[in-house]
Each structure stands twice: as C-alpha cells, then as structure tokens.
Enzyme design. Structure first.
Site, mmCIF file in Angstrom:
data_model
loop_
_atom_site.group_PDB
_atom_site.id
_atom_site.type_symbol
_atom_site.label_atom_id
_atom_site.label_comp_id
_atom_site.label_asym_id
_atom_site.label_seq_id
_atom_site.Cartn_x
_atom_site.Cartn_y
_atom_site.Cartn_z
ATOM 1 N N GLY A 43 0.772 -1.251 0.000
ATOM 2 C CA GLY A 43 0.000 0.000 0.000
ATOM 3 C C GLY A 43 0.792 1.284 0.000
ATOM 4 N N GLU A 84 3.918 4.017 6.139
ATOM 5 C CA GLU A 84 2.671 3.262 5.986
ATOM 6 C C GLU A 84 1.677 4.035 5.119
ATOM 7 O OE1 GLU A 84 0.945 0.777 6.019
ATOM 8 O OE2 GLU A 84 0.892 -0.350 7.893
ATOM 9 N N ASP A 85 0.806 3.300 4.460
ATOM 10 C CA ASP A 85 -0.234 3.951 3.672
ATOM 11 C C ASP A 85 -1.296 4.564 4.586
ATOM 12 O OD1 ASP A 85 -1.190 1.466 4.536
ATOM 13 O OD2 ASP A 85 -1.707 0.734 2.539
ATOM 14 N N ASP A 88 -5.251 2.243 10.505
ATOM 15 C CA ASP A 88 -6.665 1.992 10.812
ATOM 16 C C ASP A 88 -6.738 1.601 12.296
ATOM 17 O OD1 ASP A 88 -9.321 1.249 10.745
ATOM 18 O OD2 ASP A 88 -9.105 -0.313 9.247
ATOM 19 N N LYS A 132 -7.192 6.839 10.191
ATOM 20 C CA LYS A 132 -8.619 6.816 10.519
ATOM 21 C C LYS A 132 -8.709 7.010 12.030
ATOM 22 C CE LYS A 132 -10.003 3.556 6.929
ATOM 23 N NZ LYS A 132 -10.502 2.180 6.687
ATOM 24 N N PHE A 174 -14.338 2.803 4.261
ATOM 25 C CA PHE A 174 -13.378 2.081 3.428
ATOM 26 C C PHE A 174 -12.992 2.936 2.221
ATOM 27 C CE2 PHE A 174 -11.827 -0.972 0.312
ATOM 28 C CZ PHE A 174 -10.903 -1.636 1.080
ATOM 29 N N VAL A 175 -11.696 3.162 2.075
ATOM 30 C CA VAL A 175 -11.230 4.007 0.979
ATOM 31 C C VAL A 175 -10.253 3.255 0.071
ATOM 32 C CG1 VAL A 175 -11.558 6.191 2.220
ATOM 33 C CG2 VAL A 175 -9.385 4.975 2.447
ATOM 34 N N ARG A 202 -5.231 0.695 -6.537
ATOM 35 C CA ARG A 202 -3.980 1.243 -5.981
ATOM 36 C C ARG A 202 -3.382 2.345 -6.841
ATOM 37 N NH1 ARG A 202 -2.254 -2.169 -1.872
ATOM 38 N NH2 ARG A 202 -2.507 -4.405 -2.205
HETATM 39 P P1 IMP Z 1 -4.513 -1.672 10.665
HETATM 40 O O1 IMP Z 1 -3.580 -2.801 11.004
HETATM 41 O O2 IMP Z 1 -5.909 -1.936 11.095
HETATM 42 O O3 IMP Z 1 -4.007 -0.323 11.132
HETATM 43 O O4 IMP Z 1 -4.636 -1.625 9.097
HETATM 44 C C1 IMP Z 1 -3.574 -1.247 8.343
HETATM 45 C C2 IMP Z 1 -3.610 -1.750 6.915
HETATM 46 O O5 IMP Z 1 -4.895 -2.157 6.489
HETATM 47 C C3 IMP Z 1 -3.195 -0.618 6.018
HETATM 48 O O6 IMP Z 1 -1.790 -0.617 5.850
HETATM 49 C C4 IMP Z 1 -3.945 -0.927 4.748
HETATM 50 O O7 IMP Z 1 -3.164 -1.770 3.920
HETATM 51 C C5 IMP Z 1 -5.179 -1.663 5.198
HETATM 52 N N1 IMP Z 1 -6.331 -0.753 5.248
HETATM 53 C C6 IMP Z 1 -6.863 -0.150 6.326
HETATM 54 N N2 IMP Z 1 -7.903 0.618 6.009
HETATM 55 C C7 IMP Z 1 -8.045 0.500 4.666
HETATM 56 C C8 IMP Z 1 -8.958 1.075 3.711
HETATM 57 O O8 IMP Z 1 -9.863 1.867 4.028
HETATM 58 N N3 IMP Z 1 -8.765 0.710 2.406
HETATM 59 C C9 IMP Z 1 -7.789 -0.135 2.011
HETATM 60 N N4 IMP Z 1 -6.921 -0.686 2.864
HETATM 61 C C10 IMP Z 1 -7.049 -0.375 4.184
HETATM 62 MG MG MG Z 2 -1.020 -1.919 4.156
#
Ligand code: IMP
Ligand code: MG
Length: 182
Positions: free
Chosen positions: A48, A102-103, A106, A134, A160-161, A173
């Site tokens: 990402g 990081e992208d 969440d 987020k 969700f984006v 992407r």
């Molecule tokens: P986390 O571990 O919950 O913080 O999620 C992190 C990863 O989940 C990010 O690096 C993204 O690759 C993916 N992710 C989280 N939210 C989204 C979204 O809204 N769209 C697409 N990928 C997401």
């Molecule tokens: Mg990711």
C-alpha cells in the site's frame, strides 16, 4: 458525479490528489527538519505505501536509506485481525533511526507488530510516517509522528477508501486520488 467502479463496488471521490500532494510535502518538510542528523532508514510497508513513499521520498533532501518490507493484514473490506510476519527486513537496524512508511493507519495492529519486531532489534528510535489515519478506529498508545491527512467520514459513510496505494481486493492502488465507498 464520477464513480470509480472496482469489481462489485462503486467509489466516489473523497480526497483529490492536489490535497494529498500538499499534505505529503508538509510531512517531508517536517522529516527534513527533524531527522537531518539521523541518517534515517525508511522502511516502506508494501504494497500500500508504494505511492506515498515515492512522492514522499522525492521531497526528502537529507541523507537516508530506503528499504521495503511486507506485511499483510487485510482481505476485502474488513480487517482479518491477524497480521502476518515481516518479510524482507534485511538491513541492520541496530542503533538506527527507522521511519516506518505506511499507507493508512486503521486499528494500528499492523504498526504494533512492526514496532515489536523493531524493538527486538534494538533500533535507536522509530518514527511513524503514514499518509492517512482513521482517527475513529485508532485506539493504540502509539505515537504517530508524521500523518499526512486524518480522514473524517460522515456518520452514514462507510470508512473504506481506495486509491493512492490503497486497494479493494487488489484494485484501485494506481489512482492518484482517494475514493470512498459510494
Ligand atoms: P490496521 O492494522 O488496522 O491499522 O490496518 C492497516 C492496513 O490495512 C493498512 O496498511 C492498509 O493496507 C489496510 N487498510 C486499512 N484501512 C483500509 C482502507 O480503508 N482501504 C484499504 N486498505 C485499508
Ligand atoms: Mg497496508
């Protein structure tokens, strides 16, 4: 209104590319100021973060190294909850300033896992650079040093984006802007 169709879902424009570019430049400027004596190692979290990393690192003007790691935590539109191991961390990170690129943050589960690995390897310090956050799902006690944009959703909006490196089942992407489920 233009809708982006990816497989079975439609997405509408959420953040235009100009606004993302502006935010990325601000992040780069802050890193250039704060880490100029640190010879940081940027660890880009694939897949990402590739687009953010590319734009960000073009604006970085301090000596640095760049490497890529991989974790996977997501399938479809909801978190699977378990994050897999880090792949590709071949650099010696001992006593280095590491910037995790990081992208999107969440829940922060992915970051937590990466940080645990880095702490085991005795880095000097780590910093987090994320294109997006987020804020409503992030409950961890992790300092996010450099955040491009904090995403604010309307009450009835799905959070969700896609775009700017973020995918829906592998698609989207390549988009310059960020889109949200319509
Ligand atoms: P986390 O571990 O919950 O913080 O999620 C992190 C990863 O989940 C990010 O690096 C993204 O690759 C993916 N992710 C989280 N939210 C989204 C979204 O809204 N769209 C697409 N990928 C997401
Ligand atoms: Mg990711």
């Amino acid at each position: 209104m233009f809708l982006l169709t990816l497989k079975d879902k439609q997405f509408k424009l959420f953040i235009p590319s100009e606004k993302i570019q502006e935010a990325v430049k601000k992040v780069a400027a802050k890193i250039n100021t704060e880490l100029h004596n640190e010879f940081p190692l940027f660890l880009v979290v694939l897949n990402g973060a590739f687009m953010f990393a590319s734009d960000l690192l073009k604006e970085i003007n301090i000596p640095c190294e760049i490497s890529f790691i991989k974790v996977s935590s997501y399938t479809g539109t909801s978190s699977s909850g378990n994050v897999s191991e880090l792949i590709g961390l071949n650099e010696d990170v001992n006593n280095r300033t590491v910037v995790i690129v990081e992208d999107i943050v969440d829940t922060g589960n992915t970051l937590e896992r990466i940080i645990a690995v880095l702490n085991n390897k005795k880095v000097k310090q780590f910093k987090i650079a994320a294109a997006f956050l987020k804020p409503s799902s992030f409950k961890k006690n992790i300092k996010l040093d450099y955040v491009g944009l904090s995403l604010k959703f309307k009450k009835n909006e799905n959070d969700f984006v896609v775009g700017y490196g973020l995918d829906y089942d592998g698609l989207g992407r390549n988009e310059k802007s960020i889109y949200v489920l319509a």
